[in-house]
Design a protein around this motif. Structure first.
Motif, PDB file in Angstrom:
ATOM      1  N   ASN A 119      69.144  62.570  38.037  1.00  0.00           N
ATOM      2  CA  ASN A 119      69.277  62.803  36.446  1.00  0.00           C
ATOM      3  C   ASN A 119      68.251  61.866  35.570  1.00  0.00           C
ATOM      4  OD1 ASN A 119      70.758  63.929  34.293  1.00  0.00           O
ATOM      5  ND2 ASN A 119      71.317  62.001  34.100  1.00  0.00           N
ATOM      6  N   ILE A 120      67.446  61.380  36.775  1.00  0.00           N
ATOM      7  CA  ILE A 120      66.261  60.036  36.449  1.00  0.00           C
ATOM      8  C   ILE A 120      65.113  60.301  37.788  1.00  0.00           C
ATOM      9  CG2 ILE A 120      67.478  58.097  38.335  1.00  0.00           C
ATOM     10  CD1 ILE A 120      66.323  56.566  36.736  1.00  0.00           C
ATOM     11  N   GLY A 121      64.070  60.486  37.236  1.00  0.00           N
ATOM     12  CA  GLY A 121      62.792  60.527  38.096  1.00  0.00           C
ATOM     13  C   GLY A 121      62.465  61.872  38.211  1.00  0.00           C
ATOM     14  N   THR A 122      62.337  62.252  39.559  1.00  0.00           N
ATOM     15  CA  THR A 122      62.461  63.630  40.196  1.00  0.00           C
ATOM     16  C   THR A 122      63.454  64.487  40.332  1.00  0.00           C
ATOM     17  OG1 THR A 122      60.473  62.872  41.438  1.00  0.00           O
ATOM     18  CG2 THR A 122      60.966  65.175  41.875  1.00  0.00           C
ATOM     19  N   GLY A 123      63.209  66.445  39.764  1.00  0.00           N
ATOM     20  CA  GLY A 123      64.210  66.647  40.340  1.00  0.00           C
ATOM     21  C   GLY A 123      64.444  66.703  41.759  1.00  0.00           C
ATOM     22  N   VAL A 124      66.315  66.867  42.043  1.00  0.00           N
ATOM     23  CA  VAL A 124      66.486  67.093  43.353  1.00  0.00           C
ATOM     24  C   VAL A 124      65.722  68.316  44.265  1.00  0.00           C
ATOM     25  CG1 VAL A 124      68.558  65.878  42.873  1.00  0.00           C
ATOM     26  CG2 VAL A 124      68.220  68.700  43.440  1.00  0.00           C
ATOM     27  N   LEU A 125      65.111  69.145  44.280  1.00  0.00           N
ATOM     28  CA  LEU A 125      64.675  70.126  44.814  1.00  0.00           C
ATOM     29  C   LEU A 125      63.166  70.146  44.932  1.00  0.00           C
ATOM     30  CD1 LEU A 125      66.630  73.660  44.062  1.00  0.00           C
ATOM     31  CD2 LEU A 125      66.347  72.180  46.138  1.00  0.00           C
ATOM     32  N   SER A 126      61.914  68.987  44.405  1.00  0.00           N
ATOM     33  CA  SER A 126      61.053  68.441  44.167  1.00  0.00           C
ATOM     34  C   SER A 126      61.044  67.434  45.038  1.00  0.00           C
ATOM     35  CB  SER A 126      60.798  67.955  42.504  1.00  0.00           C
ATOM     36  OG  SER A 126      60.783  69.823  42.295  1.00  0.00           O
ATOM     37  N   LEU A 127      62.069  67.282  46.048  1.00  0.00           N
ATOM     38  CA  LEU A 127      61.940  65.816  46.724  1.00  0.00           C
ATOM     39  C   LEU A 127      61.664  66.200  48.136  1.00  0.00           C
ATOM     40  CD1 LEU A 127      65.650  63.468  45.849  1.00  0.00           C
ATOM     41  CD2 LEU A 127      62.831  62.743  45.439  1.00  0.00           C
ATOM     42  N   ASN A 128      60.761  65.404  48.527  1.00  0.00           N
ATOM     43  CA  ASN A 128      60.102  65.306  50.198  1.00  0.00           C
ATOM     44  C   ASN A 128      61.139  65.984  50.699  1.00  0.00           C
ATOM     45  OD1 ASN A 128      57.476  65.579  48.712  1.00  0.00           O
ATOM     46  ND2 ASN A 128      57.644  63.456  49.457  1.00  0.00           N
ATOM     47  N   PRO A 129      60.807  66.594  51.666  1.00  0.00           N
ATOM     48  CA  PRO A 129      62.103  66.907  53.125  1.00  0.00           C
ATOM     49  C   PRO A 129      61.324  65.380  53.529  1.00  0.00           C
ATOM     50  CG  PRO A 129      60.054  68.293  53.608  1.00  0.00           C
ATOM     51  CD  PRO A 129      60.121  67.445  52.162  1.00  0.00           C
ATOM     52  N   ALA A 130      63.399  65.229  54.352  1.00  0.00           N
ATOM     53  CA  ALA A 130      63.493  63.450  54.057  1.00  0.00           C
ATOM     54  C   ALA A 130      62.637  63.386  55.981  1.00  0.00           C
ATOM     55  CB  ALA A 130      64.767  63.390  54.671  1.00  0.00           C
ATOM     56  N   GLU A 131      62.425  62.078  55.846  1.00  0.00           N
ATOM     57  CA  GLU A 131      61.402  61.267  56.671  1.00  0.00           C
ATOM     58  C   GLU A 131      62.591  60.614  57.932  1.00  0.00           C
ATOM     59  OE1 GLU A 131      59.009  58.492  56.250  1.00  0.00           O
ATOM     60  OE2 GLU A 131      58.440  59.410  53.780  1.00  0.00           O
TER      61      GLU A 131
END
Length: 469
Positions: A154-166
């Motif tokens: 709900n803040i910042g980037t949409g969850v599916l637009s995040l990068n795959p985890a490091e």
């Protein structure tokens, strides 16, 4: 982008083509799905079609042939006050309905994690007030401590637009009741409940439905750690439901009102000091009074929640304390903009109602208060108990004269515009005072949104700085 798992060669329908809807469609396509989409807005549909998306009229039965699931944007009602016709059709046809949060939690972990030294983790924050600040503060602490981290929801980037985890990354998500209410998968490692106050009651058919939507974050997947604010009865109930006994440290209780020193794990703030207790003994203490980015009791509650969440992922108290001091706050939420000539300027344009303005007024002493805009039902008479800290009010906008009649004996002037209010407050302010924008009103009479109102205040304050040379 995080490709959605388990959708290869399936036909998935997407309802709503705003920012989150488009991101969801892209993530589904990346996962190998055939995506069909619908939006009530003609212009939105035409724009999506021009971008190459397959538009199918989901209001008609023919559009549902072969559809495996419907993914809806969180702002679209699925139950109360009544479900959107497309969602109701899906339910009648037996088509599972989900949202991007559910897709995220089922797709975040991948086979690549088998090669990681430290498994990535997710901290999810929900509640009525303070969840944006708490989310941003957790993310800031992790960054300051050198942990790989992303922030979204709900803040910042949409969850599916995040990068795959490091390797070893911690993803911090702010989740609204609209998001938690429908998601089919909710499996954070750490879940945070800040507090509860009435909000979105029509969408959830009352306070009980609203709390039930928040509670799903804890009940559906069972986080390894639950950080629960217990200053309201709903939080007390939630903590009790999750705990197996008084010393069960899987539940970290937090408070900004009450000393918590039982046999379990707790974090509380009293008189400006944050304390951590474990097994009946104090484990850490932090003086929050000098943390300029977290003024007031409401922000001290946010600090307790963020501290507890960061402790739950292994950070040390002194690391967290150092990071507190470099946190500048979120824009428009008790944001210290500048200190000029010994006068502090604070932008709390997000304080659009009486409750939020009351919290802001309790956070400072000797206040030059800029208030007004498009007033809300009930006015601001409920703020009178908090006006003893106000040296003078500078009233702006549509409701300025109405507000003047509701603030008792508090000195005031009708400033009309933000320019005049800032100029007069700055001219009259003395060292040690705070010029506070906490409007207790909507912005729509003079600004398109509270952000633009706050940005205008910040620009005017920056113009007060003496010229260099």
């Amino acid at each position: 982008m995080i490709p959605v798992e388990g959708v290869e060669n399936q036909t998935i329908a997407v309802l709503g083509l705003g920012r989150s809807g488009k991101a969801t469609a892209a993530a589904l396509k990346a996962g190998g799905a055939r995506v069909i989409a619908w939006d009530d807005g003609v212009d939105t549909r035409e724009a999506a079609a021009a971008d190459g998306w397959e538009i199918v009229d989901l209001t008609r039965d023919a559009g549902w042939d072969g559809v495996s699931a419907l993914i809806t944007s969180p702002g679209i009602p699925h139950l109360y006050p009544k479900p959107h016709p497309v969602i109701e059709k899906a339910m009648r046809l037996g088509v599972p309905v989900d949202n991007d949060i559910g897709l995220f939690f089922r797709s975040f972990a991948t086979d690549e994690w088998n090669e990681f030294d430290r498994i990535p983790r997710v901290i999810a924050v929900t509640g009525s007030n303070g969840k944006s600040t708490t989310t941003a503060l957790i993310h800031h602490i992790l960054e300051e401590c050198g942990r790989p981290t992303q922030m979204g929801g709900n803040i910042g980037t949409g969850v599916l637009s995040l990068n795959p985890a490091e390797d070893g990354e911690v993803v911090v998500l702010e989740l609204s009741s609209y998001q938690t209410d429908l998601a089919r998968a909710l499996t954070p490692d750490v879940a945070v409940f800040t507090n509860l106050s009435p909000d979105h009651l029509d969408r959830h058919s009352g306070l009980g439905g609203y709390f039930a939507a928040k509670r799903r974050l804890f009940a559906e997947g069972g986080p390894d750690r639950a950080v629960v604010g217990v200053d309201e009865i709903e939080g007390l109930y939630l903590a009790d439901q999750l705990s197996m006994g008084p010393s069960d440290d899987r539940v970290i209780r937090i408070s900004s009102e009450t000393k918590l020193d039982g046999p379990g794990w707790s974090v509380f703030a009293k008189k400006g000091f944050l304390s951590e207790y474990r097994k009946g003994r104090q484990a850490a203490s932090i003086d929050l009074r000098e943390v300029k980015g977290l003024p007031g009791a409401h922000n001290h509650q946010n600090a307790c929640a963020a501290y507890a969440a960061c402790r739950a992922v292994g950070l040390a108290p002194r690391e967290i304390e150092a990071a507190f001091h470099s946190f500048s706050g979120l824009p428009h939420r008790s944001q210290t903009v500048a200190e000029i000539g010994g006068v502090r300027y604070v932008n709390d344009s997000k304080a659009t109602n009486v409750d939020a303005a009351a919290k802001a007024l309790q956070a400072f002493d000797r206040i030059r208060w800029i208030a007004g805009g498009l007033g809300k039902e009930g006015g601001i008479t409920a703020l009178q108990p908090f006006l003893g800290r106000v040296t003078k009010a500078y009233l702006i906008g549509h409701s300025a004269r109405d507000f003047a009649l509701e603030i008792g004996q508090t000195p005031y002037e009708i400033a009309e515009t933000m320019e005049q209010a800032v100029a007069h407050a700055a001219a009259e302010a003395e060292p040690g005072e705070t010029v506070l924008l906490a409007p207790a009103a909507a912005s729509f009479d003079q600004y398109p949104n509270f952000e633009k109102r706050g940005e205008h205040f910040v620009t005017l304050v920056e113009g007060l700085r003496p010229a260099e040379g």
